[in-house]
Motif scaffolding. Structure first.
Motif, PDB file in Angstrom:
ATOM      1  N   ALA A   1      52.455 -89.829  47.964  1.00 35.79           N
ATOM      2  CA  ALA A   1      52.078 -90.155  46.589  1.00 35.79           C
ATOM      3  C   ALA A   1      51.635 -88.894  45.868  1.00 35.79           C
ATOM      4  CB  ALA A   1      50.945 -91.169  46.591  1.00 35.79           C
ATOM      5  N   ASP A   2      52.074 -88.746  44.644  1.00 33.16           N
ATOM      6  CA  ASP A   2      51.710 -87.601  43.811  1.00 33.16           C
ATOM      7  C   ASP A   2      50.938 -88.122  42.606  1.00 33.16           C
ATOM      8  OD1 ASP A   2      51.568 -85.400  42.116  1.00 33.16           O
ATOM      9  OD2 ASP A   2      53.595 -84.713  42.583  1.00 33.16           O
ATOM     10  N   LEU A   3      49.602 -88.143  42.723  1.00 30.99           N
ATOM     11  CA  LEU A   3      48.774 -88.694  41.654  1.00 30.99           C
ATOM     12  C   LEU A   3      48.891 -87.901  40.359  1.00 30.99           C
ATOM     13  CD1 LEU A   3      45.555 -89.727  43.604  1.00 30.99           C
ATOM     14  CD2 LEU A   3      47.367 -91.200  42.721  1.00 30.99           C
ATOM     15  N   GLU A   4      49.047 -86.595  40.462  1.00 31.84           N
ATOM     16  CA  GLU A   4      49.189 -85.789  39.241  1.00 31.84           C
ATOM     17  C   GLU A   4      50.493 -86.106  38.525  1.00 31.84           C
ATOM     18  OE1 GLU A   4      46.982 -83.997  37.523  1.00 31.84           O
ATOM     19  OE2 GLU A   4      45.626 -84.816  39.044  1.00 31.84           O
ATOM     20  N   ARG A   5      51.576 -86.287  39.283  1.00 35.31           N
ATOM     21  CA  ARG A   5      52.858 -86.656  38.677  1.00 35.31           C
ATOM     22  C   ARG A   5      52.750 -88.045  38.057  1.00 35.31           C
ATOM     23  NH1 ARG A   5      57.307 -83.911  37.291  1.00 35.31           N
ATOM     24  NH2 ARG A   5      57.102 -82.810  39.231  1.00 35.31           N
ATOM     25  N   ALA A   6      52.088 -88.971  38.744  1.00 38.85           N
ATOM     26  CA  ALA A   6      51.895 -90.319  38.213  1.00 38.85           C
ATOM     27  C   ALA A   6      51.071 -90.274  36.926  1.00 38.85           C
ATOM     28  CB  ALA A   6      51.221 -91.205  39.257  1.00 38.85           C
ATOM     29  N   ARG A   7      50.053 -89.417  36.899  1.00 41.31           N
ATOM     30  CA  ARG A   7      49.232 -89.262  35.686  1.00 41.31           C
ATOM     31  C   ARG A   7      50.094 -88.759  34.533  1.00 41.31           C
ATOM     32  NH1 ARG A   7      44.063 -89.111  35.459  1.00 41.31           N
ATOM     33  NH2 ARG A   7      43.821 -88.486  37.631  1.00 41.31           N
ATOM     34  N   GLU A   8      50.965 -87.811  34.802  1.00 41.72           N
ATOM     35  CA  GLU A   8      51.856 -87.271  33.777  1.00 41.72           C
ATOM     36  C   GLU A   8      52.804 -88.364  33.258  1.00 41.72           C
ATOM     37  OE1 GLU A   8      55.297 -83.826  33.332  1.00 41.72           O
ATOM     38  OE2 GLU A   8      54.135 -83.946  35.175  1.00 41.72           O
ATOM     39  N   ILE A   9      53.353 -89.151  34.170  1.00 37.53           N
ATOM     40  CA  ILE A   9      54.252 -90.245  33.792  1.00 37.53           C
ATOM     41  C   ILE A   9      53.512 -91.248  32.910  1.00 37.53           C
ATOM     42  CG2 ILE A   9      55.543 -92.233  34.681  1.00 37.53           C
ATOM     43  CD1 ILE A   9      56.144 -90.469  37.179  1.00 37.53           C
ATOM     44  N   ALA A  10      52.312 -91.610  33.335  1.00 30.63           N
ATOM     45  CA  ALA A  10      51.532 -92.587  32.575  1.00 30.63           C
ATOM     46  C   ALA A  10      51.173 -92.055  31.191  1.00 30.63           C
ATOM     47  CB  ALA A  10      50.265 -92.951  33.339  1.00 30.63           C
ATOM     48  N   ASP A  11      50.770 -90.800  31.133  1.00 30.16           N
ATOM     49  CA  ASP A  11      50.336 -90.208  29.864  1.00 30.16           C
ATOM     50  C   ASP A  11      51.494 -90.043  28.884  1.00 30.16           C
ATOM     51  OD1 ASP A  11      48.267 -89.026  28.233  1.00 30.16           O
ATOM     52  OD2 ASP A  11      49.218 -87.082  28.633  1.00 30.16           O
ATOM     53  N   LYS A  12      52.672 -89.691  29.386  1.00 32.40           N
ATOM     54  CA  LYS A  12      53.808 -89.408  28.503  1.00 32.40           C
ATOM     55  C   LYS A  12      54.706 -90.607  28.245  1.00 32.40           C
ATOM     56  CE  LYS A  12      54.088 -84.512  29.556  1.00 32.40           C
ATOM     57  NZ  LYS A  12      54.903 -83.441  30.104  1.00 32.40           N
ATOM     58  N   LEU A  13      54.685 -91.624  29.141  1.00 33.24           N
ATOM     59  CA  LEU A  13      55.667 -92.686  29.035  1.00 33.24           C
ATOM     60  C   LEU A  13      55.084 -94.098  29.070  1.00 33.24           C
ATOM     61  CD1 LEU A  13      58.726 -93.345  28.960  1.00 33.24           C
ATOM     62  CD2 LEU A  13      58.665 -93.321  31.461  1.00 33.24           C
ATOM     63  N   LEU A  14      54.101 -94.335  29.909  1.00 32.14           N
ATOM     64  CA  LEU A  14      53.656 -95.704  30.154  1.00 32.14           C
ATOM     65  C   LEU A  14      52.553 -96.191  29.227  1.00 32.14           C
ATOM     66  CD1 LEU A  14      53.618 -95.604  34.050  1.00 32.14           C
ATOM     67  CD2 LEU A  14      55.456 -96.377  32.528  1.00 32.14           C
ATOM     68  N   ALA A  15      51.738 -95.289  28.714  1.00 31.96           N
ATOM     69  CA  ALA A  15      50.607 -95.677  27.869  1.00 31.96           C
ATOM     70  C   ALA A  15      50.662 -94.947  26.542  1.00 31.96           C
ATOM     71  CB  ALA A  15      49.289 -95.368  28.583  1.00 31.96           C
ATOM     72  N   ASN A  16      50.218 -95.625  25.507  1.00 29.72           N
ATOM     73  CA  ASN A  16      50.070 -95.008  24.190  1.00 29.72           C
ATOM     74  C   ASN A  16      48.627 -94.512  24.090  1.00 29.72           C
ATOM     75  OD1 ASN A  16      49.591 -94.454  21.512  1.00 29.72           O
ATOM     76  ND2 ASN A  16      50.723 -96.216  20.734  1.00 29.72           N
ATOM     77  N   PRO A  17      48.392 -93.204  24.181  1.00 27.88           N
ATOM     78  CA  PRO A  17      47.021 -92.687  24.242  1.00 27.88           C
ATOM     79  C   PRO A  17      46.192 -92.966  22.988  1.00 27.88           C
ATOM     80  CG  PRO A  17      48.584 -90.885  23.979  1.00 27.88           C
ATOM     81  CD  PRO A  17      49.389 -92.136  24.208  1.00 27.88           C
ATOM     82  N   VAL A  18      46.823 -93.339  21.908  1.00 29.82           N
ATOM     83  CA  VAL A  18      46.085 -93.644  20.679  1.00 29.82           C
ATOM     84  C   VAL A  18      45.346 -94.970  20.814  1.00 29.82           C
ATOM     85  CG1 VAL A  18      46.315 -94.117  18.204  1.00 29.82           C
ATOM     86  CG2 VAL A  18      47.698 -92.321  19.258  1.00 29.82           C
ATOM     87  N   ILE A  19      45.982 -95.953  21.467  1.00 29.62           N
ATOM     88  CA  ILE A  19      45.378 -97.285  21.532  1.00 29.62           C
ATOM     89  C   ILE A  19      45.132 -97.796  22.955  1.00 29.62           C
ATOM     90  CG2 ILE A  19      46.309 -97.992  19.292  1.00 29.62           C
ATOM     91  CD1 ILE A  19      48.435 -99.632  20.863  1.00 29.62           C
ATOM     92  N   GLU A  20      45.589 -97.047  23.971  1.00 28.75           N
ATOM     93  CA  GLU A  20      45.459 -97.534  25.346  1.00 28.75           C
ATOM     94  C   GLU A  20      44.808 -96.499  26.265  1.00 28.75           C
ATOM     95  OE1 GLU A  20      49.318-100.432  25.817  1.00 28.75           O
ATOM     96  OE2 GLU A  20      49.694 -98.266  25.861  1.00 28.75           O
ATOM     97  N   ASP A  21      44.113 -97.013  27.264  1.00 25.36           N
ATOM     98  CA  ASP A  21      43.587 -96.212  28.365  1.00 25.36           C
ATOM     99  C   ASP A  21      44.347 -96.621  29.623  1.00 25.36           C
ATOM    100  OD1 ASP A  21      41.520 -94.921  26.900  1.00 25.36           O
ATOM    101  OD2 ASP A  21      40.226 -96.674  27.154  1.00 25.36           O
TER     102      ASP A  21
END
Length: 84
Positions: free
Chosen positions: A51-71
């Motif tokens: 598991a690559d938590l940093e890669r997962a964080r990057e995926i979540a930040d850029k693709l899975l979540a809208n940082p304006v309205i979601e955590d």
């Protein structure tokens, strides 16, 4: 194979109409002790190797979540949540 879980939720200050609809329906089911409901989504990412938590964080930040309205939070499947 290693699985990383990403939980995405609306930020607390953002209105959650789905959660509100569920909260409003609960008394009709006889549930009167719930004061709030928030609805989010769970995404599971399987890595071919470790598991690559940093890669997962990057995926979540850029693709899975809208940082304006979601955590989001990220954790290994079966592990304690890690706050993003």
């Amino acid at each position: 194979m290693a699985r990383v879980v990403v939980d995405v939720m609306l930020k607390p200050e953002i209105l959650d109409p789905q959660g509100q609809a569920v909260a409003n329906a609960l008394p009709r089911l006889g549930v009167n002790d719930v004061s709030s409901v928030r609805i989010g989504r769970r995404i599971e990412i399987e890595f071919a190797g470790e598991a690559d938590l940093e890669r997962a964080r990057e995926i979540a930040d850029k693709l899975l979540a809208n940082p304006v309205i979601e955590d989001f939070t990220i954790h290994l499947d079966g592990a304690t949540a890690e706050v993003a």
